[in-house]
Design an enzyme around this catalytic site. Structure first.
Site, PDB file in Angstrom:
ATOM      1  N   ASP A  31      -8.346   0.819 -10.952  1.00  0.00           N
ATOM      2  CA  ASP A  31      -9.238   1.004  -9.811  1.00  0.00           C
ATOM      3  C   ASP A  31     -10.507   0.173 -10.045  1.00  0.00           C
ATOM      4  OD1 ASP A  31      -9.558   3.511  -7.500  1.00  0.00           O
ATOM      5  OD2 ASP A  31     -11.316   2.304  -8.021  1.00  0.00           O
ATOM      6  N   ILE A  32     -10.964  -0.507  -8.988  1.00  0.00           N
ATOM      7  CA  ILE A  32     -12.132  -1.390  -9.109  1.00  0.00           C
ATOM      8  C   ILE A  32     -13.415  -0.593  -9.341  1.00  0.00           C
ATOM      9  CG2 ILE A  32     -12.834  -1.534  -6.667  1.00  0.00           C
ATOM     10  CD1 ILE A  32     -12.860  -4.607  -7.028  1.00  0.00           C
ATOM     11  N   ASN A  83      -5.140  11.081  -2.005  1.00  0.00           N
ATOM     12  CA  ASN A  83      -6.016  11.385  -0.882  1.00  0.00           C
ATOM     13  C   ASN A  83      -5.271  10.994   0.386  1.00  0.00           C
ATOM     14  OD1 ASN A  83      -8.160  12.235  -2.513  1.00  0.00           O
ATOM     15  ND2 ASN A  83      -8.878  10.141  -2.795  1.00  0.00           N
ATOM     16  N   GLY A  89     -10.795  11.598   2.031  1.00  0.00           N
ATOM     17  CA  GLY A  89     -11.247  10.543   1.132  1.00  0.00           C
ATOM     18  C   GLY A  89     -10.357   9.323   1.062  1.00  0.00           C
ATOM     19  N   SER A  91      -9.334   5.822   1.778  1.00  0.00           N
ATOM     20  CA  SER A  91     -10.024   4.649   2.326  1.00  0.00           C
ATOM     21  C   SER A  91      -9.117   3.430   2.398  1.00  0.00           C
ATOM     22  CB  SER A  91     -11.271   4.330   1.491  1.00  0.00           C
ATOM     23  OG  SER A  91     -10.907   4.056   0.161  1.00  0.00           O
ATOM     24  N   HIS A  96      -1.211   5.561  -2.339  1.00  0.00           N
ATOM     25  CA  HIS A  96      -1.459   5.334  -3.766  1.00  0.00           C
ATOM     26  C   HIS A  96      -1.758   6.666  -4.434  1.00  0.00           C
ATOM     27  CE1 HIS A  96      -5.151   4.869  -1.436  1.00  0.00           C
ATOM     28  NE2 HIS A  96      -5.790   5.475  -2.425  1.00  0.00           N
ATOM     29  N   HIS A  98      -3.913   8.144  -7.462  1.00  0.00           N
ATOM     30  CA  HIS A  98      -4.916   7.918  -8.501  1.00  0.00           C
ATOM     31  C   HIS A  98      -4.412   8.614  -9.770  1.00  0.00           C
ATOM     32  CE1 HIS A  98      -8.370   6.838  -5.748  1.00  0.00           C
ATOM     33  NE2 HIS A  98      -7.589   7.477  -4.883  1.00  0.00           N
TER      34      HIS A  98
HETATM   35  P1  5GP Z   1      -8.771   6.158  -1.675  1.00  0.00           P
HETATM   36  O1  5GP Z   1     -10.235   6.234  -1.364  1.00  0.00           O
HETATM   37  O2  5GP Z   1      -8.005   5.530  -0.518  1.00  0.00           O
HETATM   38  O3  5GP Z   1      -8.152   7.433  -2.157  1.00  0.00           O
HETATM   39  O4  5GP Z   1      -8.642   5.180  -2.901  1.00  0.00           O
HETATM   40  C1  5GP Z   1      -8.798   3.809  -2.786  1.00  0.00           C
HETATM   41  C2  5GP Z   1      -9.248   3.297  -4.124  1.00  0.00           C
HETATM   42  O5  5GP Z   1      -9.086   1.900  -4.129  1.00  0.00           O
HETATM   43  C3  5GP Z   1     -10.718   3.588  -4.419  1.00  0.00           C
HETATM   44  O6  5GP Z   1     -10.820   4.404  -5.587  1.00  0.00           O
HETATM   45  C4  5GP Z   1     -11.338   2.202  -4.618  1.00  0.00           C
HETATM   46  O7  5GP Z   1     -12.257   2.154  -5.674  1.00  0.00           O
HETATM   47  C5  5GP Z   1     -10.113   1.328  -4.879  1.00  0.00           C
HETATM   48  N1  5GP Z   1     -10.249  -0.042  -4.419  1.00  0.00           N
HETATM   49  C6  5GP Z   1     -10.792  -0.460  -3.238  1.00  0.00           C
HETATM   50  N2  5GP Z   1     -10.729  -1.795  -3.143  1.00  0.00           N
HETATM   51  C7  5GP Z   1     -10.148  -2.236  -4.296  1.00  0.00           C
HETATM   52  C8  5GP Z   1      -9.807  -3.534  -4.783  1.00  0.00           C
HETATM   53  O8  5GP Z   1     -10.021  -4.571  -4.143  1.00  0.00           O
HETATM   54  N3  5GP Z   1      -9.229  -3.600  -6.011  1.00  0.00           N
HETATM   55  C9  5GP Z   1      -8.976  -2.467  -6.756  1.00  0.00           C
HETATM   56  N4  5GP Z   1      -8.414  -2.655  -7.942  1.00  0.00           N
HETATM   57  N5  5GP Z   1      -9.267  -1.234  -6.319  1.00  0.00           N
HETATM   58  C10 5GP Z   1      -9.844  -1.116  -5.099  1.00  0.00           C
END
Ligand code: 5GP
Ligand code: ZN
Length: 110
Positions: A31-32, A83, A89, A91, A96, A98
């Site tokens: 995760d970034i 999520n 949450g 985004s 995916h 986590h």
């Molecule tokens: P969500 O918020 O959908 O549950 O998780 C999306 C995750 O993707 C977030 O934790 C966010 O930090 C990660 N993320 C967003 N953009 C990028 C990216 O360009 N590269 C990587 N490696 N992770 C990303």
């Protein structure tokens, strides 16, 4: 491949990511914006928007990948989270899991 999907672009190497593990169906990268020392994202190579759209085979393939990944890395204690939906949450709308580990984790989450 869904053309405007960030994680499909990562799968296609159009956007760089730190890949950690891969099998036939799934891909794992860092995760970034990590929330713990280990914060990985496990995704199917095929696009599904969220957990709601997953069929049973793809669901079990993601779980299997989490099992393989954590075994390979020697991670015994971890949290795996899907999520689902913006209010929960989500985004990025490519499903995916986590995988979060490496510190004490509070419960319940916020
Ligand atoms: P969500 O918020 O959908 O549950 O998780 C999306 C995750 O993707 C977030 O934790 C966010 O930090 C990660 N993320 C967003 N953009 C990028 C990216 O360009 N590269 C990587 N490696 N992770 C990303
Ligand atoms: Zn996608």
């Amino acid at each position: 491949m869904t053309s405007n999907c960030l994680f499909c672009k990562i799968i296609n190497k159009e956007i760089p990511a730190e890949f950690i593990y891969e099998n036939e169906n799934s891909l794992v990268f860092k995760d970034i914006n990590p929330v713990a020392p280990t914060h990985l994202l496990v995704i199917p190579k095929k696009h599904f928007s969220s957990l709601k759209d997953l069929d049973s085979i793809s669901s079990s393939q993601i779980i299997q990948c989490i099992q393989e990944l954590t075994s390979k890395l020697g991670i015994t204690d971890f949290r795996s989270v899907f999520n689902t939906g913006a209010k929960a949450g989500q985004s990025v709308f490519h499903v995916h899991a986590h995988v979060i580990a490496g510190r004490e984790l509070d419960w319940p989450p916020g």
